[in-house]
Design a protein around this motif. Sequence first.
Motif, PDB file in Angstrom:
ATOM      1  N   ASP A 225       0.831  -1.203   0.000  1.00 38.42           N
ATOM      2  CA  ASP A 225       0.000   0.000   0.000  1.00 38.42           C
ATOM      3  C   ASP A 225       0.865   1.252   0.000  1.00 38.42           C
ATOM      4  O   ASP A 225       0.511   2.254  -0.614  1.00 38.42           O
ATOM      5  CB  ASP A 225      -0.924   0.022   1.226  1.00 38.42           C
ATOM      6  N   TYR A 226       1.993   1.195   0.724  1.00 42.49           N
ATOM      7  CA  TYR A 226       2.922   2.318   0.726  1.00 42.49           C
ATOM      8  C   TYR A 226       4.346   1.800   0.933  1.00 42.49           C
ATOM      9  O   TYR A 226       4.550   0.701   1.456  1.00 42.49           O
ATOM     10  CB  TYR A 226       2.571   3.352   1.808  1.00 42.49           C
ATOM     11  N   LEU A 227       5.332   2.607   0.489  1.00 40.53           N
ATOM     12  CA  LEU A 227       6.749   2.255   0.569  1.00 40.53           C
ATOM     13  C   LEU A 227       7.430   3.167   1.582  1.00 40.53           C
ATOM     14  O   LEU A 227       7.187   4.377   1.612  1.00 40.53           O
ATOM     15  CB  LEU A 227       7.410   2.401  -0.801  1.00 40.53           C
ATOM     16  N   PHE A 228       8.301   2.588   2.413  1.00 39.51           N
ATOM     17  CA  PHE A 228       8.972   3.294   3.499  1.00 39.51           C
ATOM     18  C   PHE A 228      10.461   3.002   3.377  1.00 39.51           C
ATOM     19  O   PHE A 228      10.873   1.850   3.449  1.00 39.51           O
ATOM     20  CB  PHE A 228       8.410   2.795   4.830  1.00 39.51           C
ATOM     21  N   ILE A 229      11.294   4.049   3.154  1.00 41.10           N
ATOM     22  CA  ILE A 229      12.741   3.874   3.001  1.00 41.10           C
ATOM     23  C   ILE A 229      13.461   4.714   4.051  1.00 41.10           C
ATOM     24  O   ILE A 229      13.161   5.900   4.224  1.00 41.10           O
ATOM     25  CB  ILE A 229      13.206   4.271   1.584  1.00 41.10           C
ATOM     26  N   GLU A 230      14.412   4.076   4.755  1.00 47.74           N
ATOM     27  CA  GLU A 230      15.177   4.745   5.807  1.00 47.74           C
ATOM     28  C   GLU A 230      16.668   4.556   5.547  1.00 47.74           C
ATOM     29  O   GLU A 230      17.122   3.451   5.254  1.00 47.74           O
ATOM     30  CB  GLU A 230      14.810   4.174   7.173  1.00 47.74           C
ATOM     31  N   ALA A 231      17.439   5.660   5.631  1.00 50.41           N
ATOM     32  CA  ALA A 231      18.898   5.629   5.503  1.00 50.41           C
ATOM     33  C   ALA A 231      19.509   5.753   6.896  1.00 50.41           C
ATOM     34  O   ALA A 231      19.324   6.769   7.577  1.00 50.41           O
ATOM     35  CB  ALA A 231      19.386   6.761   4.598  1.00 50.41           C
TER      36      ALA A 231
END
Length: 507
Positions: A225-231
């Motif tokens: 449903d949604y994309l979550f990217i963390e650096a």
Amino acid sequence: MRNNFHIFVSLYVAILLAPFSYENYEPRPFLVSEISEKYSAESTNFTSSGESGVLISGEPAHLGDAMRAAVLVSNSGNISGSAWLLLENLDSGENFTGNPVAISPGSTREISTSFYPSISGVNSFNWSILTINGEIENSDLVGQFTIQASKRQTLETAIESYVWDEDNGLSVQLSIFLSEGRPREIQLFSKIGFEGSVHNLQQISVEVEPGRRLIELYLGNPLVDYLFIEATPSGWEVNESSTNISQLDILMPIVNPSSLSISASFDPIKPLEGESVIATITLQNNGEFSTSSGNLRLILLSENIIVNEVVVQPVNPSSSISTQIMIPSWPDGSNVDFRAQWNAGDVSAKSDYSIESITEDQGLELPFDIFSATIGAFSGIVVIMLGTFIWRAVSTKTPSVTNARMRETTESAKSSGAISKKEISCNYCDQRLMVPHEHVGAVKCPSCTMEFIVGEKKNEPQVVKSSGPNLNCPECEQTLRVPLDKRPTMSRCPICRTEFLAEKGEL
């Protein structure tokens, strides 16, 4: 402070004074020189190797960066000893202590510790090499140094765009910015949210230079449903103003319902009324995208009720899954119609099955009714015996009987034996039947075992019309299924046994 070495030295001296008893204790000044004289023959002699002093690594430094200080120490004594490095931050008062290192006579070892700058700008430190007795043996084992520390670097992450196609699946273009300073290593975590839960999808290590760069991520065909990217920084700290998390709503491609198919098998193949049956159903996805999780229903079409329902997992492209559904009690009827319906998100697929069943009257699977055949055979035997008896009676008549009387008796017997019959058709299976001409009442068909009335005026049946395959019983409103291609036809409600005429309605 991490360690208080003065307390440690005091405890060590107390242990050395323990041999004399409490009763004979006489207060007197304690001289460390006495201990030194006692062990003067065996001692260590630590010195700094060369004139390099302390070596610092990790520059240029930023706040939050781990740095390292090291000193080469030689032991010119005649016994082994341990030493460690102590750093004191003159700006914050914080101390950093390394682990003790054992140095054998005539050996040189590196003694080090890690430390962190505390302020942006110049940081001043005192350093010293401590031994087990807490003394600094040589003046070259102490010193001071300074380092220049910059502010923490800023890290920014943003999802620029995404594309979802049949060849590569979901591909995401990610923008990463690192402020001026050192190159850094980061960990990129790709997470997806679907139906209220979050799952880790991918993790990669990336080395980034100061400035902005674009990174392409290929994530396959997930349910999302949604994309979550963390650096996340690896071994360093980011500035408080960093925005190293980015989130974006994702629209999954629509699954074509025509690419979904269902196949089913039933065990046993010909079920008996009332027994338990297992239906093995295979769901096939011939499309290019994964389906959503959903459910599989098995529907009894004659009563339009759900017999059983199970939850099914997502089906990947060009893949299939199989599941089993139990039918606790097989319905009555020679043919039972079922529908398997697969619901996956906004799409669905269905398939209908007509299963031949074994009823109680069909246990021997004979082409005729046993009871009717038995009655017919018995009646034939009785007729043959009666005819034989009459023939013998006529052939052995006495002489006093006249020919006229004999002829009259024979004609009377023939007239009584000949019963006038008529041919009718079964109202249910169209089987041709012979019944007495004057018979009025119920007749049972030996082929389909159904009963109907002859000789009376039939009431006109009720007529029910519908434009679809489903219609309602005129008496109890039960929803029934009568295929359009079989109408008009007489139907019977399995609940209230009411008969009616099913016809097509106007569309």
